[in-house]
Write an enzyme that holds these catalytic residues in place. Sequence first.
Site, mmCIF file in Angstrom:
data_model
loop_
_atom_site.group_PDB
_atom_site.id
_atom_site.type_symbol
_atom_site.label_atom_id
_atom_site.label_comp_id
_atom_site.label_asym_id
_atom_site.label_seq_id
_atom_site.Cartn_x
_atom_site.Cartn_y
_atom_site.Cartn_z
ATOM 1 C CG ASN A 169 105.909 71.035 56.107
ATOM 2 O OD1 ASN A 169 106.863 71.287 55.218
ATOM 3 N ND2 ASN A 169 106.493 71.746 56.789
ATOM 4 C CD GLU A 170 98.501 74.309 52.767
ATOM 5 O OE1 GLU A 170 98.257 73.564 53.345
ATOM 6 O OE2 GLU A 170 98.489 75.888 52.326
ATOM 7 N N PRO A 171 98.681 69.358 52.750
ATOM 8 C CG PRO A 171 96.454 69.653 53.248
ATOM 9 C CD PRO A 171 97.122 70.094 53.275
ATOM 10 C CB SER A 173 103.510 67.600 53.483
ATOM 11 O OG SER A 173 103.315 68.891 53.153
#
Length: 645
Positions: A169-171, A173
């Site tokens: 869950n990358e920046p 998300s």
Amino acid sequence: MKSTISDRLNSADERTKLLEKIPTFIFDDSESASVAIAREIANTISLNAKKGEKCVLGFATGSTPVRLYGELVRLHQEEDLSFQNVVTFNLDEYFPMQSDSLQSYVRFMREHLFDHIDIPEEQIHIPDGTIAEESVEAYCEQYEQKIEEAGGIDIQILGIGKTGHIGFNEPGSRRDSKTRLITLDKITRTDAASSFFGEEHVPRRAITMGVGTILKADQIFLMAWGEGKAPVIREAVEGEITETVPATYLQDHPNATIILDNAASEKLTRIKTPWLLTKCSWNDPLIRRAVVWLCQKLDKAILKLTDEDYNEHGMADLITQKGPAYNINIKVFNELQHTITGWPGGKPKEDDKYRPERAKPFPKRCLIFSPHPDDDVISMGGTLIRLVDHGHDVHVAYQTSGNIAVFDDEAIRFADFVTDYADIFAMKDKKADALLDRINDFLRQKQPGEVDSPEIKTIKGLIRKGEAKAAGRYCGVPDENMHFMNLPFYETGRVKKKPLGQEDIDLTVELLRKVKPHQVYVAGDLSDPHGTHRVCLKAVFEALKICSEDDWINDCYVWMYRGAWQEWDVNEIEMAVPLSPIELKRKRRAIFKHQSQKDRPLFPGTDSREFWQRSEDRNRETAKIYDDLGLAEYEAIEGFVRYHF
């Protein structure tokens, strides 16, 4: 064990609890932390089994949980912990990804856990990287449904990426996101590049559990080890909840815990600047750290600090106990002044009372351990040259071959050179021609991340060895003083190495007893993302323990250096070796002898600078900090911390 963690968390200072928005527990090292979490998991498994219930676990991958899985395997094999009632769901998988690929998380989990315990196959769930893209959305919905049907996750294990991602869950998300296909962040792909032998081979997408899915778990443990994770841990624990750092969403979870080793905790306020939270027991190292911090915050030299400066920045009790400011300032100024020496091997026939190194014996036998073949010159090349110039008997121990960090085309170039050399000097050898043909055939068919053939590994090792010899000779180290240890733990042909073994330690003991050094230099640069520095350091420390009864050991100082991946804070430095502009150029030329690592090393990490640039920038920054604190101005400084054993 659960009560132990809970008790220690509950004993935290109230102001710490207010600042740290997720309960955070710090262990001495990652091993003890991993064992504690494994005990938590084992207790839950056993408790649920007694009740006739399943235990649903959410698992992570990467280097962080490896020791945890090792302990779970040990508990199964040695203490009869059964996993018959366990159901698992892994966080993520690259997409696309074949399950038998070296980088597959399916393969990772089998190698580290599932193949060694009694968990039923049908109770293992890992996102499938092989499904057709048009089926991904439906597959993700089914993955969510399976978690719900299992009763939800009892314990979720997490790591954390440098971007603050949990799972993939990358920046950006959302808090309520579910299992889905995502695009990986640039930094995440760069971090993964070493496992894929080049960023260009890293998949751009992955399937991941969503933040919302993770937050539904009954209990969450986020683990982080090493200095490299310290900045993002502080953001996650002390910062505001933001989608740019997805780990901050854990602040809203009622039963999330952050588990750290000492290194990963170093940026937390209670560790870095505890005087801002509570009354401190002031000792010399803490006073020095506080004074340096205050100078940097106020942009003042040490001798310009006033009582008011201390009082207004949380150090009123320091002034009361140790003041006035003048006394504290003089004390710290002198301590830092005494760390500076142009004689890293000790200055002969001089009073050494306030010097970091002894005057006698002179000359000294100095043994420099270099984890990779270029760490010696990158991290302490100026000091190495100075030791040689001063007439010391300098030895360099290259602990690993460094063979995986050589590009394939370099191996072809050198094999080609051998055949051309043989032709030109009428030494035609059919074996050399056949070897070149085999190398070319193998590399044409080689897949990204595939382990090199034994011949190619040997050639790549010889390339690094030749470069190390060239650098050593440039620095003035005799050939007979260069020791190529080729520690076995490293020789896997992969980024993943074997654990430190007894043979590694025995080889190190043998060399120590052969040289009987008065000085040992080791890499304390533990932010190396591949862990080689950490294992090499442990090998030396274990060897020193074995040598603890030897006659020479009592006259041996151990100095830790940094430079390739990080630098010591000035308040930590115990020996600061200043470099002139000419000496810095000599150091650079020594680094340039490592041609296979020039321009673009195979494993550069997330820093886009070349290693010589990183090293020079860090050395210059250290010198600038000394200057800003009111001490002498130098072109550059290499810093060292003494290890007391």
